[in-house]
Scaffold this motif. Structure first.
Motif, mmCIF file in Angstrom:
data_model
loop_
_atom_site.group_PDB
_atom_site.id
_atom_site.type_symbol
_atom_site.label_atom_id
_atom_site.label_comp_id
_atom_site.label_asym_id
_atom_site.label_seq_id
_atom_site.Cartn_x
_atom_site.Cartn_y
_atom_site.Cartn_z
ATOM 1 N N VAL A 92 0.839 -1.205 0.000
ATOM 2 C CA VAL A 92 0.000 0.000 0.000
ATOM 3 C C VAL A 92 0.872 1.252 0.000
ATOM 4 C CG1 VAL A 92 -1.717 1.324 1.292
ATOM 5 C CG2 VAL A 92 -1.914 -1.174 1.133
ATOM 6 N N ALA A 93 1.970 1.217 0.762
ATOM 7 C CA ALA A 93 2.885 2.366 0.821
ATOM 8 C C ALA A 93 3.498 2.641 -0.553
ATOM 9 C CB ALA A 93 3.980 2.114 1.853
ATOM 10 N N ALA A 94 3.821 1.581 -1.286
ATOM 11 C CA ALA A 94 4.390 1.741 -2.625
ATOM 12 C C ALA A 94 3.384 2.386 -3.568
ATOM 13 C CB ALA A 94 4.832 0.384 -3.170
ATOM 14 N N PHE A 95 2.124 1.993 -3.462
ATOM 15 C CA PHE A 95 1.071 2.593 -4.280
ATOM 16 C C PHE A 95 0.876 4.054 -3.909
ATOM 17 C CE2 PHE A 95 -3.440 3.696 -4.872
ATOM 18 C CZ PHE A 95 -3.557 3.502 -6.246
ATOM 19 N N ASN A 96 0.856 4.330 -2.639
ATOM 20 C CA ASN A 96 0.667 5.697 -2.156
ATOM 21 C C ASN A 96 1.784 6.615 -2.639
ATOM 22 O OD1 ASN A 96 -0.733 7.699 -0.696
ATOM 23 N ND2 ASN A 96 0.592 7.410 1.083
ATOM 24 N N ALA A 97 2.999 6.050 -2.752
ATOM 25 C CA ALA A 97 4.158 6.830 -3.184
ATOM 26 C C ALA A 97 4.274 6.907 -4.704
ATOM 27 C CB ALA A 97 5.428 6.224 -2.607
ATOM 28 N N GLY A 98 3.398 6.198 -5.411
ATOM 29 C CA GLY A 98 3.420 6.246 -6.871
ATOM 30 C C GLY A 98 4.428 5.318 -7.509
ATOM 31 N N ARG A 99 4.952 4.365 -6.734
ATOM 32 C CA ARG A 99 5.949 3.445 -7.300
ATOM 33 C C ARG A 99 5.304 2.323 -8.111
ATOM 34 N NH1 ARG A 99 8.025 3.621 -2.005
ATOM 35 N NH2 ARG A 99 7.842 1.368 -1.735
ATOM 36 N N VAL A 100 3.998 2.116 -7.937
ATOM 37 C CA VAL A 100 3.259 1.159 -8.762
ATOM 38 C C VAL A 100 1.959 1.832 -9.207
ATOM 39 C CG1 VAL A 100 4.222 -0.938 -7.720
ATOM 40 C CG2 VAL A 100 2.197 0.125 -6.703
ATOM 41 N N HIS B 175 -6.986 7.416 0.359
ATOM 42 C CA HIS B 175 -7.904 8.171 -0.504
ATOM 43 C C HIS B 175 -7.268 8.511 -1.854
ATOM 44 C CE1 HIS B 175 -11.134 8.606 2.413
ATOM 45 N NE2 HIS B 175 -10.199 8.794 3.330
ATOM 46 N N LYS B 176 -6.708 7.473 -2.460
ATOM 47 C CA LYS B 176 -6.158 7.617 -3.813
ATOM 48 C C LYS B 176 -6.684 6.482 -4.676
ATOM 49 C CE LYS B 176 -1.706 9.937 -2.984
ATOM 50 N NZ LYS B 176 -0.232 9.831 -3.182
ATOM 51 N N GLY B 177 -6.961 6.802 -5.942
ATOM 52 C CA GLY B 177 -7.366 5.778 -6.887
ATOM 53 C C GLY B 177 -8.791 5.299 -6.684
ATOM 54 N N ALA B 178 -9.065 4.099 -7.195
ATOM 55 C CA ALA B 178 -10.395 3.503 -7.102
ATOM 56 C C ALA B 178 -10.264 1.980 -7.095
ATOM 57 C CB ALA B 178 -11.271 3.942 -8.272
ATOM 58 N N VAL B 179 -11.209 1.327 -6.424
ATOM 59 C CA VAL B 179 -11.212 -0.134 -6.338
ATOM 60 C C VAL B 179 -12.024 -0.715 -7.498
ATOM 61 C CG1 VAL B 179 -11.878 -2.140 -4.953
ATOM 62 C CG2 VAL B 179 -10.973 -0.081 -3.827
ATOM 63 N N TYR B 180 -11.447 -1.688 -8.183
ATOM 64 C CA TYR B 180 -12.118 -2.360 -9.299
ATOM 65 C C TYR B 180 -12.076 -3.872 -9.099
ATOM 66 C CZ TYR B 180 -11.493 2.081 -11.825
ATOM 67 O OH TYR B 180 -11.515 3.411 -12.208
ATOM 68 N N ILE B 181 -13.099 -4.535 -9.619
ATOM 69 C CA ILE B 181 -13.091 -5.996 -9.744
ATOM 70 C C ILE B 181 -13.143 -6.283 -11.236
ATOM 71 C CG2 ILE B 181 -14.320 -8.143 -9.288
ATOM 72 C CD1 ILE B 181 -15.296 -6.938 -6.707
ATOM 73 N N PRO B 182 -11.991 -6.541 -11.849
ATOM 74 C CA PRO B 182 -11.939 -6.749 -13.300
ATOM 75 C C PRO B 182 -12.732 -7.991 -13.717
ATOM 76 C CG PRO B 182 -9.756 -6.297 -12.398
ATOM 77 C CD PRO B 182 -10.653 -6.577 -11.235
ATOM 78 N N LYS B 183 -13.248 -7.947 -14.940
ATOM 79 C CA LYS B 183 -13.954 -9.081 -15.521
ATOM 80 C C LYS B 183 -12.977 -9.964 -16.287
ATOM 81 C CE LYS B 183 -17.881 -7.505 -14.041
ATOM 82 N NZ LYS B 183 -18.594 -8.138 -12.928
ATOM 83 N N PRO B 184 -13.169 -11.286 -16.299
ATOM 84 C CA PRO B 184 -14.184 -12.002 -15.531
ATOM 85 C C PRO B 184 -13.836 -12.021 -14.037
ATOM 86 C CG PRO B 184 -12.741 -13.560 -16.636
ATOM 87 C CD PRO B 184 -12.341 -12.202 -17.122
ATOM 88 N N ALA B 185 -14.863 -11.857 -13.201
ATOM 89 C CA ALA B 185 -14.645 -11.788 -11.761
ATOM 90 C C ALA B 185 -14.121 -13.111 -11.218
ATOM 91 C CB ALA B 185 -15.951 -11.428 -11.065
ATOM 92 N N VAL B 186 -13.140 -13.016 -10.334
ATOM 93 C CA VAL B 186 -12.580 -14.198 -9.664
ATOM 94 C C VAL B 186 -13.116 -14.166 -8.235
ATOM 95 C CG1 VAL B 186 -10.492 -15.476 -9.094
ATOM 96 C CG2 VAL B 186 -10.517 -13.962 -11.093
ATOM 97 N N ALA B 187 -14.355 -14.646 -8.059
ATOM 98 C CA ALA B 187 -15.032 -14.582 -6.761
ATOM 99 C C ALA B 187 -14.881 -15.887 -6.004
ATOM 100 C CB ALA B 187 -16.507 -14.263 -6.952
ATOM 101 N N LEU B 188 -14.614 -15.780 -4.712
ATOM 102 C CA LEU B 188 -14.400 -16.953 -3.865
ATOM 103 C C LEU B 188 -15.242 -16.855 -2.598
ATOM 104 C CD1 LEU B 188 -10.500 -16.993 -4.030
ATOM 105 C CD2 LEU B 188 -12.037 -18.474 -5.315
ATOM 106 N N PRO B 189 -15.774 -17.999 -2.117
ATOM 107 C CA PRO B 189 -16.514 -17.971 -0.858
ATOM 108 C C PRO B 189 -15.557 -18.130 0.323
ATOM 109 C CG PRO B 189 -16.626 -20.165 -1.777
ATOM 110 C CD PRO B 189 -15.821 -19.321 -2.753
#
Length: 283
Positions: free
Chosen positions: A185-193, A211-225
């Motif tokens: 998460v720190a790497a994302f926050n710093a813009g390294r990824v 509070h940066k970016g947005a959460v996505y669930i790309p298709k096809p969804a890989v959903a697990l119970p």
């Protein structure tokens, strides 16, 4: 005459020893209550809690535990008319804690084949989550192929299921591996990824912190119970009760409502975050 008397005496001694041995072997079995019996006798439902937001989170100031796992635990305790007692453990030690009777249940525990050999699980799913990404502003992710590009850097925690999955799923992307979730998460926050991959509830919590970016669930969804671990025992009463309760909470919308409630407590808008039902994740 003496021989018959000695033989009779030995028979009586043998029968007495056999009776004592039978009682000693039966005593532990008779004394050991089933999980449901013990919960009702003590008036307590002991749930395992381990750091892992949004499932379990301990307030550093009050020391109190909250999280979706605790909220669901409260619903289960209410249905049993008993008190909820959080017992701190770790994810790695949760199986041993169940086997030793330190806890009655570990909610939000995946029913892996390895765990099934040591503990039991209800057959009904507790909730669902999906492989997702937290992508930087401007990077819209609808499908996995939107990330499968040589100029896309994706952060993952080394050795996790997400690491293994995205390495295979995105052969053209550059996968950056970090020691743990916090470093990722720190790497994302710093813009390294450009994006980080985790199961989507953990990504929602990460977003609530930076509070940066947005959460996505790309298709096809890989959903697990996911499920809940309980102790293996011949009496299936507790397992049967959990199947009924899990099904009731899920189909009534209570599980989703509790997740929404917890997201709000983190300052998140639930309408902008994926839910924890299979139906919501596979839309």
């Amino acid at each position: 005459m003496k021989t018959n008397f000695a033989l009779l005496l030995w028979r009586r001694l043998a029968l007495a020893l056999l009776a004592v041995l039978s009682l000693s072997l039966a005593a532990p079995v008779m004394a050991q209550s089933s999980s449901l019996q013990k919960i009702k006798q003590t008036g307590e439902l002991r749930i395992g809690v381990a750091p892992g937001d949004p499932w379990y989170f301990r307030d550093p100031n009050s020391g109190q535990w909250t999280g979706l796992g605790v909220l669901i635990g409260e619903q289960l305790a209410k249905s049993l008319n008993v008190k909820l007692v959080p017992v701190e453990t770790t994810w790695g030690n949760s199986v041993a804690a169940l086997q030793s009777g330190q806890i009655d249940i570990m909610l939000v525990l995946d029913a892996t084949e390895e765990r099934k050999r040591a503990i039991d699980f209800p057959s009904k799913p507790l909730l669902w989550y999906a492989q997702g990404v937290l992508a930087k502003d401007g990077l819209v992710v609808k499908n996995w192929e939107d990330l499968n590009k040589a100029d896309i850097r994706i952060g993952v925690a080394l050795g996790t299921a997400t690491d293994r999955d995205l390495t295979k799923r995105l052969p053209n992307a550059k996968i950056e591996r970090f020691t743990n979730t916090d470093e990722t998460v720190a790497a994302f926050n710093a813009g390294r990824v450009d994006a980080i991959g985790f199961y989507h509830p953990a990504l929602a919590i990460a977003y609530s912190k930076i509070h940066k970016g947005a959460v996505y669930i790309p298709k096809p969804a890989v959903a697990l119970p996911t499920s809940a671990g309980i102790r293996k025992e011949s009496d299936s009463a507790f397992k049967d009760l959990l199947d009924v309760q899990f099904d009731k909470l899920y189909n009534s919308g209570t599980t989703e409502s509790l997740y929404t409630q917890y997201l709000k407590s983190k300052g998140l808008d639930p309408s902008k975050q994926p839910g924890v039902t299979r139906e919501a994740l596979e839309k």
